[in-house]
Each structure stands twice: as C-alpha cells, then as structure tokens.
Design an enzyme around this catalytic site. Structure first.
Site, mmCIF file in Angstrom:
data_model
loop_
_atom_site.group_PDB
_atom_site.id
_atom_site.type_symbol
_atom_site.label_atom_id
_atom_site.label_comp_id
_atom_site.label_asym_id
_atom_site.label_seq_id
_atom_site.Cartn_x
_atom_site.Cartn_y
_atom_site.Cartn_z
ATOM 1 N N GLU A 140 0.809 -1.219 0.000
ATOM 2 C CA GLU A 140 0.000 0.000 0.000
ATOM 3 C C GLU A 140 0.843 1.270 0.000
ATOM 4 O O GLU A 140 0.478 2.245 -0.663
ATOM 5 C CB GLU A 140 -0.941 0.006 1.213
ATOM 6 N N SER A 141 1.928 1.279 0.742
ATOM 7 C CA SER A 141 2.659 2.552 0.859
ATOM 8 C C SER A 141 4.174 2.376 0.948
ATOM 9 O O SER A 141 4.858 3.303 1.373
ATOM 10 C CB SER A 141 2.179 3.305 2.103
#
Length: 414
Positions: A140-141
């Site tokens: 996700e990040s």
C-alpha cells in the site's frame, strides 16, 4: 419554432465542450462547487455532527481537481473509461514485476524483526499473521515511504461533486469531515491518494472510522505517522472482515486440462479434498495440509489458462475486501509467503495477455450479457464472473477454454 438540425446540435455540443475548458468556465465550475458545498453537502455534514468551523477549514481554498480520473463534468454523460487507471485491473502478470515483489518481501523481512513484538501481539489478538500485515503495508505505501501527495478534501470533494460514483464519495467526504471534527487529524494534514485513500494503510475515511486502531497506546490512531498504529489498523480491518485464524490464504496448484477454468469463483467452493480428488495438486509436490483438506477452497485463475492457478481459502476473499482485486489479494498472499518462507516466485508463468482498452472489455461483457451470461456488470474489468463466462461461451462454441479476454473474443462478441 423549427427544431435544430443534427449539424447545429453537434456545433452546440462542440461549443459547450470548448467552453468547459476556458478560464471563465473554470470559474463557473468553481462557483457551482461552492454552491453545492453550501446548499447540499453542508446540511449533511451538520447532521453528522460537524461544526461550521470544521467544514469551512476543510474546504478553505479547495477547488475541483479536474486532473483526477473518472469525472463527469456538468452536461456530460458517464461512459466506460477507455483506459484503466488502477494497476490491479490491468494485465495480471504485470502486477507481479519481480522488482516490485522483492521490494515488498525484502522490506517485510527487515521489519519482521524490528516490529516482532508488536506483530506477535497483533497475531494473538486478531489471528492475522505477521507476513500478511507486512505485505499489505509494503504494497500500500512502501512501508510508509511512498509519497501520498493529495489533499484528501480536494480529492473527496471533487469526486463527491463530479465523479461517476458520487454517492460513494459523498459518504467518504462526510466521514473525513467527522474525522476532522473529532480532532483525529487536521484537514490540511489529511493526505490521500488520487482515489482518496488515507495514510500508510490506504484506508478510505469510512474504514478509518470503523477499523483504525491505536497500536502504540498514545490514545489516537495515526495511520500517517505511526508504524504501530498502521500495523494494528491493518489487522483490525482483516479481523473485522472475517479473517479465519489458523487457515492459510491459498496454494498455487496445477489444474488438469479436463478441469474447466470456468469452475472459478467464491460461489463455487468445494472441500479442498474434493478439488484434490479431481486431480488438482500443489505445485510443490507436497500434499495439502490435513486441516486444510477439510475446509472449503475455491479455484482462482486470474489470467485464465494464461497464468498460474490457485486454490484459495476464505481468507483470500478477506484480502479482497481490503482491495477488490484478485491480483491484489494474490500479491499480498504471495508476498506474505515469501516474507516468511523465502523468496521463491510462482511456478507457473504469466503469458503476455491484456493490453485491451477497458471499453473493449466492456463491449465484450455486453455481448456475453446479451447471450444470457452473468459477467458481474459491463464495467470493463475482467473479474471472475467475466472470466468464467468467457470459458462457458468458449465451451459452448467448441473453442479451447482460456477464460480470459483477448482481441479475437472482443471482435466476435461485441
């Protein structure tokens, strides 16, 4: 009065299109946006307990961002986008570029020891294993290293005003206002992706309000700056969506040619022992774990016969709740395995498939719908219902089953 002819109507439409992109039309759109905020969104925000002070602070200086995808400007009609902006729904093999997978797996292994105590506590309280939590965080990040540059109120406000899914984004922008009202984060610090997802775990605001967790004990769930809160929030989300402790996410398998790829889907489950009796085997050569043999499993072939195949468990579909994409859930499960067991890729290979415009896939879906097939909606995304409908149609017409869209199928079915 004489009705305008076709060429007059076309000229008028062209003039309106040109006007929408002039400075004066931009000012007009901004005025419409401000009028919508005051007359439409504010009453709903007030009813949700948001103060006028918070509301005004959230939208101070905000104007619609017309560079965002999937917008419908005033006077336009919604249409299936030609291109696909989300990597999760493009060609499946491209999603598993080895440098991307290795970035997540190497980063996950490094952090497994660093956050070992927190991850052990998370597993005890939620049943979600460390590898899964770390894989989601990495995907996700980039473990918090990815840039999350957008102002959440600019994105969510624009999409609630102009997007194809206005009602969904209206709910999200109201949730973001509630977050700001509760003092969980200031409006300008609320950074998001282009789709409005927040912080390191990329939660939509409604998910933040339901599932964000305080992992470091400071009294707030800071998914932008706290690694402990990020890990606890990811596990909280999965537990709430039904993660089954003690079960795996799935297994890569070989599917014999006499087993139809159209048997795919979460509504066509069988005991894993039954799939095994049909000739489906783990690629490792090892038997399925005994406790898994008694549980339900589902055939999952994200590229049809053009890529690796899997038997997945209910936990796979919990991962899909996090991001509604087969390849996303597969990436997380695969990366989690590599974090825990070592960097070994899939045994099966991905053929070079895909490359179709989203609008072409939507045309194929409409063709299948006209023949009575359930494709899950003509949205241009080749989900499991579309894939197995392709396989069923191919079998009905004496063709080799591939269970995946290609240009020749689009030509025959559109």
């Amino acid at each position: 009065m004489r009705r305008p002819g076709l060429w007059q109507l076309l000229a008028l439409a062209l003039a309106l299109s040109i006007c929408l992109h002039t400075p004066s039309s931009a000012a007009s759109l901004n005025q419409q946006f401000r009028a919508w905020l005051d007359a439409d969104l504010w009453p709903s925000a007030k009813a949700s307990g948001v103060s006028r002070k918070t509301f005004d602070a959230a939208f101070a200086g905000i104007t619609p961002n017309l560079d965002l995808p999937d917008l419908v400007l005033p006077g336009e009609l919604p249409a299936t986008p030609k291109t696909q902006h989300q990597a999760e729904f493009r060609s499946p093999g491209n999603y598993f570029a080895e440098n991307t997978v290795r970035g997540v797996t190497a980063g996950g292994r490094n952090r497994a020891a660093q956050y070992g105590e927190a991850l052990s506590a998370i597993k005890r309280s939620t049943g979600v294993p460390a590898g899964i939590v770390l894989a989601i965080w990495g995907r996700e990040s980039g473990f918090g290293n990815a840039k999350i540059p957008h102002d959440a109120f600019e994105v969510l406000g624009t999409k609630a005003f102009l997007a194809t899914r206005k009602e969904m984004f209206r709910e999200e922008v109201l949730a973001a206002l509630v977050m700001a009202e509760r003092g969980q984060i200031s409006p300008r610090a609320m950074k998001s992706s282009w789709a409005g997802a927040l912080g390191q775990p990329q939660f939509m605001p409604t998910s933040y309000l339901k599932y964000a967790a305080d992992g470091d004990g400071d009294g707030r769930a800071d998914i932008w700056n706290s690694e402990a809160d990020t890990l606890a929030s990811i596990a909280s989300y999965l537990k709430a969506h039904g993660w089954v402790a003690g079960r795996d996410w799935g297994f890569e398998v070989t599917v014999p040619s006499n087993v139809s790829c159209a048997l795919e889907g979460p509504d066509r489950g069988r005991k894993i022992s039954e799939w095994a009796a049909m000739g489906i085997e783990r690629v490792s050569g090892r038997p399925f774990p005994e406790h898994e043999m008694r549980g339900e499993g589902y055939l999952m072939m994200p590229a049809g016969r053009h890529g690796p195949a899997f038997l997945v468990t209910p936990n796979f579909y919990v991962l899909k709740d996090y991001n509604e994409s087969d390849v996303y859930a597969l990436f997380v499960g695969h990366a989690a395995d590599r974090i825990v067991y070592g960097d070994k890729g899939f045994s099966g290979s991905w053929d070079k498939v895909g490359g179709l415009d989203r609008s072409d896939v939507a045309a194929l879906q409409r063709g299948l719908e006209s023949l009575g097939h359930d494709v899950g909606g003509a949205d241009g995304l080749a989900g499991f219902k579309t894939r197995r409908s392709i396989g069923d149609w191919q079998a009905q017409n004496g063709l080799k089953q591939t269970c995946f869209p290609d240009a020749s199928l689009v030509k025959r079915l559109r």
